[in-house]
Design a protein around this motif. Structure first.
Motif, PDB file in Angstrom:
ATOM      1  N   LYS A 165       0.833  -1.201   0.000  1.00  0.00           N
ATOM      2  CA  LYS A 165       0.000   0.000   0.000  1.00  0.00           C
ATOM      3  C   LYS A 165       0.868   1.251   0.000  1.00  0.00           C
ATOM      4  N   ASP A 166       1.952   1.181   0.781  1.00  0.00           N
ATOM      5  CA  ASP A 166       2.863   2.333   0.890  1.00  0.00           C
ATOM      6  C   ASP A 166       4.030   2.108  -0.071  1.00  0.00           C
ATOM      7  N   LYS A 167       3.905   2.604  -1.294  1.00  0.00           N
ATOM      8  CA  LYS A 167       4.922   2.375  -2.323  1.00  0.00           C
ATOM      9  C   LYS A 167       6.250   3.033  -1.948  1.00  0.00           C
ATOM     10  N   GLU A 168       6.195   4.167  -1.292  1.00  0.00           N
ATOM     11  CA  GLU A 168       7.422   4.865  -0.890  1.00  0.00           C
ATOM     12  C   GLU A 168       8.193   4.047   0.147  1.00  0.00           C
ATOM     13  N   SER A 169       7.448   3.453   1.067  1.00  0.00           N
ATOM     14  CA  SER A 169       8.080   2.606   2.087  1.00  0.00           C
ATOM     15  C   SER A 169       8.728   1.386   1.439  1.00  0.00           C
ATOM     16  N   TYR A 170       8.035   0.789   0.451  1.00  0.00           N
ATOM     17  CA  TYR A 170       8.625  -0.353  -0.256  1.00  0.00           C
ATOM     18  C   TYR A 170       9.957   0.038  -0.884  1.00  0.00           C
ATOM     19  N   GLY A 171       9.992   1.160  -1.564  1.00  0.00           N
ATOM     20  CA  GLY A 171      11.214   1.597  -2.227  1.00  0.00           C
ATOM     21  C   GLY A 171      12.354   1.809  -1.252  1.00  0.00           C
ATOM     22  N   ALA A 172      12.070   2.443  -0.121  1.00  0.00           N
ATOM     23  CA  ALA A 172      13.107   2.718   0.877  1.00  0.00           C
ATOM     24  C   ALA A 172      13.656   1.420   1.465  1.00  0.00           C
ATOM     25  N   LYS A 173      12.767   0.476   1.761  1.00  0.00           N
ATOM     26  CA  LYS A 173      13.211  -0.775   2.379  1.00  0.00           C
ATOM     27  C   LYS A 173      13.909  -1.676   1.363  1.00  0.00           C
ATOM     28  N   ALA A 174      13.466  -1.656   0.132  1.00  0.00           N
ATOM     29  CA  ALA A 174      14.145  -2.432  -0.908  1.00  0.00           C
ATOM     30  C   ALA A 174      15.560  -1.913  -1.125  1.00  0.00           C
ATOM     31  N   GLN A 175      15.721  -0.603  -1.131  1.00  0.00           N
ATOM     32  CA  GLN A 175      17.047  -0.007  -1.278  1.00  0.00           C
ATOM     33  C   GLN A 175      17.948  -0.389  -0.117  1.00  0.00           C
ATOM     34  N   LYS A 176      17.370  -0.426   1.089  1.00  0.00           N
ATOM     35  CA  LYS A 176      18.135  -0.792   2.281  1.00  0.00           C
ATOM     36  C   LYS A 176      18.604  -2.248   2.213  1.00  0.00           C
ATOM     37  N   LEU A 177      17.715  -3.149   1.757  1.00  0.00           N
ATOM     38  CA  LEU A 177      18.095  -4.561   1.629  1.00  0.00           C
ATOM     39  C   LEU A 177      19.144  -4.726   0.539  1.00  0.00           C
ATOM     40  N   LYS A 178      19.012  -3.997  -0.551  1.00  0.00           N
ATOM     41  CA  LYS A 178      20.003  -4.059  -1.629  1.00  0.00           C
ATOM     42  C   LYS A 178      21.370  -3.645  -1.107  1.00  0.00           C
ATOM     43  N   GLU A 179      21.418  -2.573  -0.328  1.00  0.00           N
ATOM     44  CA  GLU A 179      22.683  -2.110   0.243  1.00  0.00           C
ATOM     45  C   GLU A 179      23.269  -3.152   1.186  1.00  0.00           C
ATOM     46  N   LEU A 180      22.405  -3.845   1.918  1.00  0.00           N
ATOM     47  CA  LEU A 180      22.883  -4.911   2.803  1.00  0.00           C
ATOM     48  C   LEU A 180      23.456  -6.063   1.992  1.00  0.00           C
ATOM     49  N   PHE A 181      22.818  -6.399   0.874  1.00  0.00           N
ATOM     50  CA  PHE A 181      23.350  -7.432  -0.020  1.00  0.00           C
ATOM     51  C   PHE A 181      24.756  -7.048  -0.502  1.00  0.00           C
ATOM     52  N   LEU A 182      24.918  -5.812  -0.921  1.00  0.00           N
ATOM     53  CA  LEU A 182      26.219  -5.355  -1.416  1.00  0.00           C
ATOM     54  C   LEU A 182      27.271  -5.415  -0.325  1.00  0.00           C
ATOM     55  N   LYS A 183      26.863  -5.045   0.892  1.00  0.00           N
ATOM     56  CA  LYS A 183      27.792  -5.060   2.019  1.00  0.00           C
ATOM     57  C   LYS A 183      28.236  -6.478   2.358  1.00  0.00           C
ATOM     58  N   MET A 184      27.305  -7.427   2.275  1.00  0.00           N
ATOM     59  CA  MET A 184      27.589  -8.805   2.675  1.00  0.00           C
ATOM     60  C   MET A 184      28.222  -9.625   1.561  1.00  0.00           C
ATOM     61  N   SER A 185      28.189  -9.106   0.325  1.00  0.00           N
ATOM     62  CA  SER A 185      28.774  -9.845  -0.791  1.00  0.00           C
ATOM     63  C   SER A 185      30.256 -10.073  -0.552  1.00  0.00           C
ATOM     64  N   SER A 186      30.734 -11.216  -0.929  1.00  0.00           N
ATOM     65  CA  SER A 186      32.144 -11.534  -0.744  1.00  0.00           C
ATOM     66  C   SER A 186      33.006 -10.615  -1.597  1.00  0.00           C
ATOM     67  N   ALA A 187      34.063 -10.129  -0.991  1.00  0.00           N
ATOM     68  CA  ALA A 187      34.995  -9.266  -1.719  1.00  0.00           C
ATOM     69  C   ALA A 187      35.995 -10.089  -2.524  1.00  0.00           C
TER      70      ALA A 187
END
Length: 516
Positions: free
Chosen positions: A491-513
């Motif tokens: 229902k809250d499209k803005e909230s979805y976008g913010a949380k999806a971006q946050k999870l994406k950043e966490l994926f990048l952080k946790m990705s093996s270097a």
């Protein structure tokens, strides 16, 4: 040389009574006579493991010596153990076992005979001998008997506790692999899963040296040996449930290898989590958990009626059933098959952000393999108030003696050569995170998986979604669009976008270097 002579040569002397390769019926009798287990009304055997009702990662070690010092990925998971401390602890354990009964099962692992490892499991209690006989592989009636000597020996003594100050262990419990002595010692813990996973760790060290890719996955087979599917996924994602499909043949539910010919099961049994299980949702596992020959771990049983309550989690959420794989009506007899046609990476995204299904490129597949992502749900563990992201590289980091990049490199080589279709399937939430949205219905997930395995989904039209750059099907039968494109269900499209971006950043952080 006799079995007794071989054990004495090892240093195991003055054993009271040696029980060799006992059948399930005989092990039932011993376990009940010793008050270690109860016979359920339906015929399965129920036992409780005492203080430890799950794996104890802090108590797991690998002996650091010439074989392992430069190859093992030392750190928090793979903790080094001194060879001299191991020798002293082994002597104390062998003294403890004197004048006690010992149950021996001569087993092996790896369905492909080219990779077979002969394994002796020595236990002080018959329930664990039954567990080993059930989970590992034994010679079937009429098969050619293999040589007597073991490649590796596992000694299991839950009644023996170490002294951490003297023995250099973390606690009274210990799980120690010594590759030079080809010996695994387990003491102080009655959780049977330590037996299974220590052998998995053993194979994860040995097989990559032969170019074999070891996998923490389930696998099944369609109408021919080339229609193989592999399912990666952490606990709670549906790996066992989705692979035990009545329309396909089960190859194995948890551990496999992938070599130049195809895939093969490591084990000969299934070890299924059964808390809350029902005949309606998971009929085959439910029925097998009640059969004679099945071993139920930390399940609640009425001592008078001997009826089982699968919904009672008063001891632990981690209740388990161990049963032979051929209890599954459509299990594949050889447990070997061709190269995977489809690979499914399962996650339970409790944040409600990932699509129900997406097609992965090779690079995305390797990236998600190294991430090993799922999430814990609020209320399942003390202190968790909101969904928590969990990452286990290669979908099994607690069992990997080598660096994750070693397994990722093998994975990449296999998929580049054999070109399977690779899919990300979310069995978690949609329409919002846990507590707001709803979990994707199991039948809907089954429908998605079937469309993958029958080839229909591969022919669909795909488009790249905005946040994770995943290729998502534009339509799939009667699956609602908001399941396929989760942003539509919020229902809250803005909230979805913010949380999806946050999870994406966490994926990048946790990705093996590390490069693969």
């Amino acid at each position: 040389m006799t079995i007794e002579g071989y054990l004495q040569q090892m240093g195991l002397k003055n054993i009271d009574q040696l029980y060799l390769d006992l059948t399930p019926a005989a092990l039932y009798e011993h376990a009940i006579r010793r008050h270690e287990a109860l016979l359920s009304q339906s015929g399965s055997l129920v036992f409780h493991t005492g203080q430890y009702r799950g794996r104890s990662p802090e108590d797991k070690f690998i002996v650091k010596d010439k074989i392992t010092e430069d190859s093992v990925d030392w750190g928090k998971i793979n903790k080094p153990f001194d060879p001299f401390a191991f020798s002293r602890l082994k002597e104390k354990l062998f003294l403890y076992l004197q004048n006690r009964d010992l149950f021996v099962q001569r087993c092996h692992v790896c369905a492909d005979s080219h990779h077979r490892v002969n394994l002796w499991v020595l236990t002080e209690q018959p329930v664990y001998s039954l567990f080993a006989r059930t989970l590992f592989r034994t010679e079937k009636k009429g098969e050619k008997k293999e040589p007597l000597l073991a490649d590796y020996i596992l000694i299991h003594a839950p009644g023996f506790r170490a002294d951490p100050e003297v023995d250099h262990t973390h606690s009274g419990a210990f799980i120690i692999i010594n590759f030079s002595e080809k010996l695994i010692l387990i003491g102080g813990t009655g959780y049977a899963g330590e037996i299974k996973k220590s052998v998995f760790s053993l194979l994860n060290f040995l097989l990559p040296q032969k170019g074999v890719f070891p996998m923490h996955c389930s696998a099944n087979l369609g109408s021919n040996a080339e229609d193989t599917a592999v399912f990666f996924g952490l606990s709670g994602t549906g790996k066992t449930t989705l692979s035990t499909d009545p329309t396909r043949r089960l190859i194995g539910d948890d551990e496999h290898g992938w070599d130049e010919k195809g895939i093969f099961n490591f084990e000969g049994g299934c070890y299924a989590k059964i808390i809350g299980i029902s005949e309606e949702r998971e009929p085959e596992i439910y029925r097998n958990a009640l059969r004679f020959g099945s071993l139920l771990e930390n399940v609640i049983i009425d001592p008078k009626t001997r009826e089982i309550d699968f919904n009672d989690s008063s001891l632990t959420e981690n209740t388990r059933a161990a049963f032979p794989i051929d209890y599954i009506p459509r299990s594949w007899p050889s447990q070997c098959a061709g190269h995977p046609k489809n690979i499914v990476m399962l996650c339970c995204d409790a944040f409600g952000l990932l699509p129900a299904v997406a097609k992965l490129t090779t690079d995305q597949a390797v990236s998600y393999f190294l991430l090993g992502y799922t999430s814990k749900i609020a209320g399942t563990e003390t202190g968790i108030k909101t969904p928590t992201a969990v990452f286990s590289p290669c979908f099994g980091s607690p069992f990997l003696p080598l660096a994750p990049r070693v397994y990722a490199r093998l994975f990449k080589e296999k998929i580049k050569k054999h070109k399977p279709d690779i899919w990300l399937v979310n069995t978690g939430w949609t329409g919002g995170e846990y507590g707001i949205g709803r979990r994707i219905p199991l039948e809907m997930t089954r429908q998605i998986v079937r469309s993958i395995l029958d080839g229909k989904l591969a022919k669909a039209e795909f488009a790249k979604e905005q946040y994770f750059e995943l290729l998502v099907p534009q339509s799939l039968g009667d699956i609602p669009r908001e399941i396929l494109r989760p942003n539509l269900g919020w229902k809250d499209k803005e909230s979805y976008g913010a949380k999806a971006q946050k999870l994406k950043e966490l994926f990048l952080k946790m990705s093996s270097a590390e490069s693969v």
